[in-house]
Design a protein around this motif. Structure first.
Motif, mmCIF file in Angstrom:
data_model
loop_
_atom_site.group_PDB
_atom_site.id
_atom_site.type_symbol
_atom_site.label_atom_id
_atom_site.label_comp_id
_atom_site.label_asym_id
_atom_site.label_seq_id
_atom_site.Cartn_x
_atom_site.Cartn_y
_atom_site.Cartn_z
ATOM 1 N N TYR A 1 0.831 -1.208 0.000
ATOM 2 C CA TYR A 1 0.000 0.000 0.000
ATOM 3 C C TYR A 1 0.863 1.255 0.000
ATOM 4 O O TYR A 1 0.543 2.239 -0.666
ATOM 5 N N SER A 2 1.957 1.219 0.734
ATOM 6 C CA SER A 2 2.818 2.393 0.851
ATOM 7 C C SER A 2 3.446 2.814 -0.474
ATOM 8 O O SER A 2 3.824 3.975 -0.644
ATOM 9 N N ASP A 3 3.564 1.900 -1.423
ATOM 10 C CA ASP A 3 4.113 2.247 -2.738
ATOM 11 C C ASP A 3 3.103 2.972 -3.618
ATOM 12 O O ASP A 3 3.467 3.556 -4.641
ATOM 13 N N GLY A 4 1.825 2.912 -3.248
ATOM 14 C CA GLY A 4 0.793 3.611 -3.996
ATOM 15 C C GLY A 4 0.556 3.029 -5.381
ATOM 16 O O GLY A 4 0.949 1.899 -5.694
ATOM 17 N N GLU A 5 -0.088 3.829 -6.212
ATOM 18 C CA GLU A 5 -0.351 3.445 -7.605
ATOM 19 C C GLU A 5 0.963 3.377 -8.367
ATOM 20 O O GLU A 5 1.829 4.237 -8.210
ATOM 21 N N GLN A 6 1.118 2.359 -9.200
ATOM 22 C CA GLN A 6 2.311 2.246 -10.035
ATOM 23 C C GLN A 6 1.903 2.149 -11.506
ATOM 24 O O GLN A 6 0.847 1.581 -11.826
ATOM 25 N N VAL A 7 2.735 2.716 -12.358
ATOM 26 C CA VAL A 7 2.415 2.823 -13.781
ATOM 27 C C VAL A 7 3.608 2.383 -14.618
ATOM 28 O O VAL A 7 4.745 2.761 -14.328
ATOM 29 N N VAL A 8 3.338 1.579 -15.612
ATOM 30 C CA VAL A 8 4.379 1.163 -16.557
ATOM 31 C C VAL A 8 3.916 1.538 -17.966
ATOM 32 O O VAL A 8 2.790 1.227 -18.362
ATOM 33 N N GLN A 9 4.780 2.190 -18.703
ATOM 34 C CA GLN A 9 4.453 2.630 -20.057
ATOM 35 C C GLN A 9 5.231 1.815 -21.079
ATOM 36 O O GLN A 9 6.454 1.709 -20.996
ATOM 37 N N LEU A 10 4.508 1.245 -22.041
ATOM 38 C CA LEU A 10 5.127 0.496 -23.138
ATOM 39 C C LEU A 10 4.887 1.249 -24.445
ATOM 40 O O LEU A 10 3.758 1.669 -24.717
ATOM 41 N N PRO A 11 5.908 1.403 -25.281
ATOM 42 C CA PRO A 11 5.748 2.139 -26.533
ATOM 43 C C PRO A 11 4.934 1.368 -27.558
ATOM 44 O O PRO A 11 4.876 0.133 -27.545
ATOM 45 N N ALA A 12 4.313 2.120 -28.456
ATOM 46 C CA ALA A 12 3.493 1.506 -29.506
ATOM 47 C C ALA A 12 4.296 0.519 -30.339
ATOM 48 O O ALA A 12 3.774 -0.517 -30.764
ATOM 49 N N SER A 13 5.565 0.815 -30.563
ATOM 50 C CA SER A 13 6.387 -0.067 -31.393
ATOM 51 C C SER A 13 6.500 -1.466 -30.794
ATOM 52 O O SER A 13 6.612 -2.454 -31.528
ATOM 53 N N ALA A 14 6.461 -1.571 -29.463
ATOM 54 C CA ALA A 14 6.548 -2.876 -28.817
ATOM 55 C C ALA A 14 5.210 -3.602 -28.812
ATOM 56 O O ALA A 14 5.162 -4.836 -28.777
ATOM 57 N N LEU A 15 4.128 -2.834 -28.863
ATOM 58 C CA LEU A 15 2.791 -3.423 -28.733
ATOM 59 C C LEU A 15 2.125 -3.733 -30.066
ATOM 60 O O LEU A 15 1.304 -4.660 -30.152
ATOM 61 N N LEU A 16 2.447 -2.973 -31.087
ATOM 62 C CA LEU A 16 1.722 -3.063 -32.359
ATOM 63 C C LEU A 16 1.655 -4.468 -32.948
ATOM 64 O O LEU A 16 0.616 -4.853 -33.492
ATOM 65 N N PRO A 17 2.712 -5.288 -32.853
ATOM 66 C CA PRO A 17 2.616 -6.637 -33.427
ATOM 67 C C PRO A 17 1.516 -7.488 -32.801
ATOM 68 O O PRO A 17 1.068 -8.460 -33.417
ATOM 69 N N TYR A 18 1.058 -7.130 -31.598
ATOM 70 C CA TYR A 18 0.083 -7.945 -30.893
ATOM 71 C C TYR A 18 -1.308 -7.312 -30.853
ATOM 72 O O TYR A 18 -2.250 -7.911 -30.339
ATOM 73 N N VAL A 19 -1.439 -6.109 -31.405
ATOM 74 C CA VAL A 19 -2.724 -5.413 -31.399
ATOM 75 C C VAL A 19 -3.668 -6.057 -32.409
ATOM 76 O O VAL A 19 -3.266 -6.428 -33.521
ATOM 77 N N ALA A 20 -4.939 -6.195 -32.040
ATOM 78 C CA ALA A 20 -5.942 -6.745 -32.951
ATOM 79 C C ALA A 20 -5.994 -5.903 -34.226
ATOM 80 O O ALA A 20 -5.892 -4.673 -34.184
ATOM 81 N N GLU A 21 -6.157 -6.561 -35.354
ATOM 82 C CA GLU A 21 -6.048 -5.920 -36.660
ATOM 83 C C GLU A 21 -6.920 -4.664 -36.779
ATOM 84 O O GLU A 21 -6.488 -3.639 -37.299
ATOM 85 N N GLN A 22 -8.166 -4.732 -36.303
ATOM 86 C CA GLN A 22 -9.093 -3.614 -36.511
ATOM 87 C C GLN A 22 -8.727 -2.368 -35.717
ATOM 88 O O GLN A 22 -9.275 -1.286 -35.971
ATOM 89 N N TYR A 23 -7.792 -2.486 -34.753
ATOM 90 C CA TYR A 23 -7.424 -1.323 -33.942
ATOM 91 C C TYR A 23 -6.018 -0.813 -34.244
ATOM 92 O O TYR A 23 -5.582 0.161 -33.620
ATOM 93 N N ARG A 24 -5.331 -1.422 -35.179
ATOM 94 C CA ARG A 24 -3.961 -1.005 -35.459
ATOM 95 C C ARG A 24 -3.898 0.408 -36.032
ATOM 96 O O ARG A 24 -2.908 1.115 -35.865
ATOM 97 N N LYS A 25 -4.962 0.831 -36.688
ATOM 98 C CA LYS A 25 -4.982 2.169 -37.250
ATOM 99 C C LYS A 25 -4.975 3.256 -36.189
ATOM 100 O O LYS A 25 -4.673 4.425 -36.478
ATOM 101 N N LEU A 26 -5.295 2.896 -34.939
ATOM 102 C CA LEU A 26 -5.258 3.859 -33.846
ATOM 103 C C LEU A 26 -3.846 4.160 -33.375
ATOM 104 O O LEU A 26 -3.616 5.142 -32.673
ATOM 105 N N PHE A 27 -2.883 3.315 -33.750
ATOM 106 C CA PHE A 27 -1.532 3.393 -33.220
ATOM 107 C C PHE A 27 -0.569 4.088 -34.178
ATOM 108 O O PHE A 27 -0.696 3.965 -35.398
ATOM 109 N N SER A 28 0.378 4.793 -33.599
ATOM 110 C CA SER A 28 1.463 5.368 -34.380
ATOM 111 C C SER A 28 2.385 4.254 -34.864
ATOM 112 O O SER A 28 2.650 3.285 -34.132
ATOM 113 N N THR A 29 2.884 4.395 -36.064
ATOM 114 C CA THR A 29 3.797 3.385 -36.611
ATOM 115 C C THR A 29 5.235 3.892 -36.641
ATOM 116 O O THR A 29 6.108 3.258 -37.227
ATOM 117 N N ARG A 30 5.475 5.045 -36.021
ATOM 118 C CA ARG A 30 6.838 5.610 -36.017
ATOM 119 C C ARG A 30 7.738 4.827 -35.067
ATOM 120 O O ARG A 30 7.289 4.327 -34.054
#
Length: 274
Positions: free
Chosen positions: A245-274
Motif C-alpha cells: 500500500y505504501s508504494d501507492g499506484e504504479q504505472v508502466v508505459q510500453l511504446p506503440a512499437s513494442a505493442l503493435l505486433p500484438y494489437v488486434a487488426e481492426q485497432y492497429r490504425k489507432l496506433f502510431s507506426t513511427r
C-alpha cells in the motif's frame, strides 16, 4: 527482448495531447472499413453532477469533467462506477454499531480527462474510500471510449485474451517494475538484511500481479501524440497489486512499437507506426 523505451511513471506525470484529426475509421462514402465494429445505438443522455455531501457520519466528494457529457454511453459508465462506490460507503455507514467509535467515513473520487481525439476519449477515475481500519481503500479505474463506435475499448479488444502478446507484455512490465523497485530501495539506504527482505517480498507481489492474464492489465491509458495516434500504453496498477500500500499506484508505459505486433487488426490504425 529488452525495451529501452520502458518507463515507470507516477500518477502525477500523466500527460494529455491536444485533440487532433486522425484518419477516419470509415472508407469513402461512409462505408465502414472491414473489421470495424458497428456503431452501438445511441443511449439516453446521462447528467453528470458533481457531488459534495457532508454529514456527521460521512463525507462524499465526486467530480466529473464536463467533456465526459459528450458521450452518453461513457457518461453512464462513469456514473455507474461512482454510484457503486457511494453505495458501498452507505452500506458501511449503515452497518456501524452504536458502540463503534464515531469515525468519519469518506469517499473521494475524481474523474479526469486524459485523452481527447476524434478517435479516442479516455477518462481516469482515482480516489479512495475510508470505512474504518488503518487506511483508506483505493479507487482506480480507466475508461477508454471510441467515439465513432460509441463503445468502450477494453484491453481484451486491443490484445485478445488468447493472443500471443501477453507473455511478452507481462515480461516487459515485470522487468520495468523490478528496475523501479531496485531504484527505490537503493534510495532508502537500507541495511543489507532489510533491503533483501523488502526486495524478496516486493518481487513476490510483482510476480503475482503481472502474470500473462489480461485481467492483470485491465486498467490502461492511451498516450496520444500530436497526430492523434497512440504512441504508448500506460498500464496502471492499484496499491496491493504489484507492491505494498505504501508504494501507492504504479504505472508502466510500453511504446506503440513494442505493442503493435500484438494489437488486434481492426485497432492497429489507432496506433502510431513511427
Amino acid at each position: 527482448m529488452i525495451l529501452s523505451s520502458l518507463v515507470v511513471l507516477s500518477a502525477c506525470d500523466r500527460g494529455q495531447a491536444p485533440a487532433a484529426d486522425a484518419p477516419s475509421s470509415q472508407a469513402a462514402g461512409g462505408t465502414p472499413e472491414p473489421g470495424t465494429p458497428e456503431p452501438a445505438p445511441a443511449p439516453e443522455p446521462v447528467e453528470l453532477k458533481d457531488v459534495s455531501e457532508v454529514t456527521s457520519d460521512y463525507v462524499v466528494g465526486i467530480t466529473y469533467p464536463p467533456s465526459a457529457m459528450k458521450y452518453p454511453g461513457l457518461a453512464a459508465e462513469l456514473k455507474r462506477y461512482a454510484d457503486d462506490a457511494r453505495e458501498d460507503l452507505m452500506q458501511a455507514v449503515a452497518a456501524r454499531t452504536e458502540g463503534e467509535a464515531a469515525t468519519l467515513y469518506d469517499l473521494s473520487l475524481t474523474f479526469t480527462e486524459v485523452a481527447n481525439t476524434p478517435q479516442l476519449f479516455a477518462i481516469a477515475a482515482d480516489g479512495s474510500s475510508y470505512t474504518g481500519g488503518a487506511h483508506s481503500s483505493p479507487l482506480l479505474a480507466r475508461f477508454v471510449w471510441l467515439p465513432e463506435q460509441q463503445q468502450r475499448l477494453r484491453i481484451t479488444d486491443l490484445f485478445p485474451a488468447d493472443g500471443d502478446g501477453w507473455a511478452e507484455i507481462a515480461s516487459q512490465v515485470r522487468e520495468s517494475l523490478h528496475t523501479a523497485l531496485s531504484q527505490r530501495l537503493d534510495a532508502d539506504e537500507l541495511s543489507p538484511g532489510e533491503r533483501e527482505r523488502m526486495m524478496r517480498d516486493a518481487r513476490r507481489m510483482i510476480e503475482d500481479g503481472t502474470g500473462p492474464e489480461a485481467e492483470n492489465y485491465s486498467e490502461f491509458e492511451p498516450v496520444v501524440g500530436r497526430d492523434g495516434r497512440i504512441e504508448a500504453i500506460r498500464f496502471v496498477f492499484p496499491p496491493y497489486q504489484v507492491g505494498p500500500y505504501s508504494d501507492g499506484e504504479q504505472v508502466v508505459q510500453l511504446p506503440a512499437s513494442a505493442l503493435l505486433p500484438y494489437v488486434a487488426e481492426q485497432y492497429r490504425k489507432l496506433f502510431s507506426t513511427r
